[in-house]
Design an enzyme around this catalytic site. Sequence first.
Site, PDB file in Angstrom:
ATOM      1  N   HIS A  89       0.827  -1.204   0.000  1.00  0.00           N
ATOM      2  CA  HIS A  89       0.000   0.000   0.000  1.00  0.00           C
ATOM      3  C   HIS A  89       0.862   1.255   0.000  1.00  0.00           C
ATOM      4  O   HIS A  89       2.051   1.211   0.309  1.00  0.00           O
ATOM      5  CB  HIS A  89      -0.912   0.011   1.234  1.00  0.00           C
ATOM      6  CG  HIS A  89      -0.139   0.168   2.518  1.00  0.00           C
ATOM      7  ND1 HIS A  89       0.537  -0.876   3.101  1.00  0.00           N
ATOM      8  CD2 HIS A  89       0.088   1.248   3.313  1.00  0.00           C
ATOM      9  CE1 HIS A  89       1.138  -0.458   4.203  1.00  0.00           C
ATOM     10  NE2 HIS A  89       0.888   0.836   4.349  1.00  0.00           N
ATOM     11  N   ASP A 117       0.607   4.947   1.861  1.00  0.00           N
ATOM     12  CA  ASP A 117      -0.160   5.439   3.014  1.00  0.00           C
ATOM     13  C   ASP A 117      -1.236   6.446   2.607  1.00  0.00           C
ATOM     14  O   ASP A 117      -0.971   7.397   1.857  1.00  0.00           O
ATOM     15  CB  ASP A 117       0.776   6.092   4.045  1.00  0.00           C
ATOM     16  CG  ASP A 117       1.559   5.042   4.821  1.00  0.00           C
ATOM     17  OD1 ASP A 117       1.119   3.877   4.863  1.00  0.00           O
ATOM     18  OD2 ASP A 117       2.605   5.401   5.394  1.00  0.00           O
ATOM     19  N   HIS A 152       4.590   0.075   0.300  1.00  0.00           N
ATOM     20  CA  HIS A 152       5.307  -0.705   1.305  1.00  0.00           C
ATOM     21  C   HIS A 152       4.385  -1.737   1.929  1.00  0.00           C
ATOM     22  O   HIS A 152       3.159  -1.697   1.754  1.00  0.00           O
ATOM     23  CB  HIS A 152       5.933   0.199   2.364  1.00  0.00           C
ATOM     24  CG  HIS A 152       4.953   1.068   3.097  1.00  0.00           C
ATOM     25  ND1 HIS A 152       4.454   2.233   2.571  1.00  0.00           N
ATOM     26  CD2 HIS A 152       4.363   0.939   4.312  1.00  0.00           C
ATOM     27  CE1 HIS A 152       3.618   2.784   3.432  1.00  0.00           C
ATOM     28  NE2 HIS A 152       3.523   2.013   4.502  1.00  0.00           N
ATOM     29  N   ARG A 208       4.187   6.481  14.104  1.00  0.00           N
ATOM     30  CA  ARG A 208       4.279   7.076  12.758  1.00  0.00           C
ATOM     31  C   ARG A 208       3.733   8.493  12.688  1.00  0.00           C
ATOM     32  O   ARG A 208       2.587   8.741  13.083  1.00  0.00           O
ATOM     33  CB  ARG A 208       3.499   6.208  11.759  1.00  0.00           C
ATOM     34  CG  ARG A 208       3.567   6.744  10.335  1.00  0.00           C
ATOM     35  CD  ARG A 208       2.794   5.878   9.370  1.00  0.00           C
ATOM     36  NE  ARG A 208       1.636   6.581   8.852  1.00  0.00           N
ATOM     37  CZ  ARG A 208       0.558   5.991   8.353  1.00  0.00           C
ATOM     38  NH1 ARG A 208       0.465   4.672   8.328  1.00  0.00           N
ATOM     39  NH2 ARG A 208      -0.438   6.705   7.885  1.00  0.00           N
TER      40      ARG A 208
HETATM   41  C1  OGA Z   1       2.722   2.246   8.434  1.00  0.00           C
HETATM   42  C2  OGA Z   1       3.061   0.885   8.055  1.00  0.00           C
HETATM   43  C3  OGA Z   1       4.758  -0.705   8.519  1.00  0.00           C
HETATM   44  C4  OGA Z   1       5.278  -1.473   9.672  1.00  0.00           C
HETATM   45  O1  OGA Z   1       2.872   2.584   9.602  1.00  0.00           O
HETATM   46  O2  OGA Z   1       2.332   3.002   7.527  1.00  0.00           O
HETATM   47  O3  OGA Z   1       2.686   0.444   6.996  1.00  0.00           O
HETATM   48  O4  OGA Z   1       6.192  -2.283   9.412  1.00  0.00           O
HETATM   49  N1  OGA Z   1       3.813   0.243   8.933  1.00  0.00           N
HETATM   50  O5  OGA Z   1       4.811  -1.303  10.791  1.00  0.00           O
HETATM   51 MN    MN Z   2       1.822   2.122   5.780  1.00  0.00          MN
END
Ligand code: OGA
Ligand code: MN
Length: 304
Positions: A107, A109, A257, A273
């Site tokens: 995805h 974000d 990611h 985040r």
């Molecule tokens: C995010 C995500 C990845 C992770 O926080 O946007 O995709 O490894 N996290 O926690």
């Molecule tokens: Mn993410």
Amino acid sequence: MPELTITPLGYAMGAAVTGLDLRRPLDDLTRRRLYDAWLKHVVLVFPGQPLTPEEHIAFSANFGALDDHDSQAPETLLEGHREILVVTNKHRLGKPSGTRNTGRNWHTDLSYTMRPAKGSLLLCQEKPPVGGDTMWANLTMAYETLSPKMQAILDGLEAVHDVTLVKGIGARDPAIVQAMKQRNPAVVHPMVRVHPDTGRKSLLAGERVSHILGFSEEESTALLDFLNAHATAPEFVYRHRWSVGDIVLWDNRCTCHVALPDFDQTQPRLMLRCSLQGESVGRLAEAAPAATREQMIQTVASLS
Ligand code: OGA
Ligand code: MN
């Protein structure tokens, strides 16, 4: 103070940045050097930076305005700091965490909102002894390695991004899911984005895309499957093996990611985040789903 050093970590992207104390404000020159390094390497890793929430927010603001996470369930935000999303498998407020499976499919974000994030800064606070890695795919490389004919087709296409395709959303509290859907009706984005800073084109697909506008369901699924497999091939991927205190900054305008479930889920993992607010580029999707191939055949039959 050691010197600011930028060390490439992967072929597709990724560089480690050392020689900086991120608790302190950056001077203009350093900020510019980091921004340029970010554009060049796409994913920057800052090891050994266990910032407080205030410091994390202040450092993130060097790269743009912060998203206020209006699109998120309020209980997933850090108390007193709505700029910080808590991604964890630990219980929160006495309940299983709503973010315990965050990011489990490829995805970009906030692509299910009008404003996909410009970037994100993820800080590792706790991690399992092994695993819990994250992978990023370089979507500029993905676009640039398609044939000119395929690029031309994609240049004119739009696709629908849908929050209900967040993997594992069905396991969340139904009332919270309902509120997430209401906050985030399906949106349309172009399949090819032009990076506002570099001018380079990248592919916007991923596993939260429900269908390509104007295509039949089968056509859409076949093309999306191809594009997602192409974009996430190992040669376009950087995989990060976390250490506590790592901050990873990624450019969300040209990557996707995935958070890997490659760890013992009884071990705590806690990530914080900040999201950089993106440009408002989407529009609401119409409710009509893609026609199926069968429906197309019937339409043609009724005309002839
Ligand atoms: C995010 C995500 C990845 C992770 O926080 O946007 O995709 O490894 N996290 O926690
Ligand atoms: Mn993410």
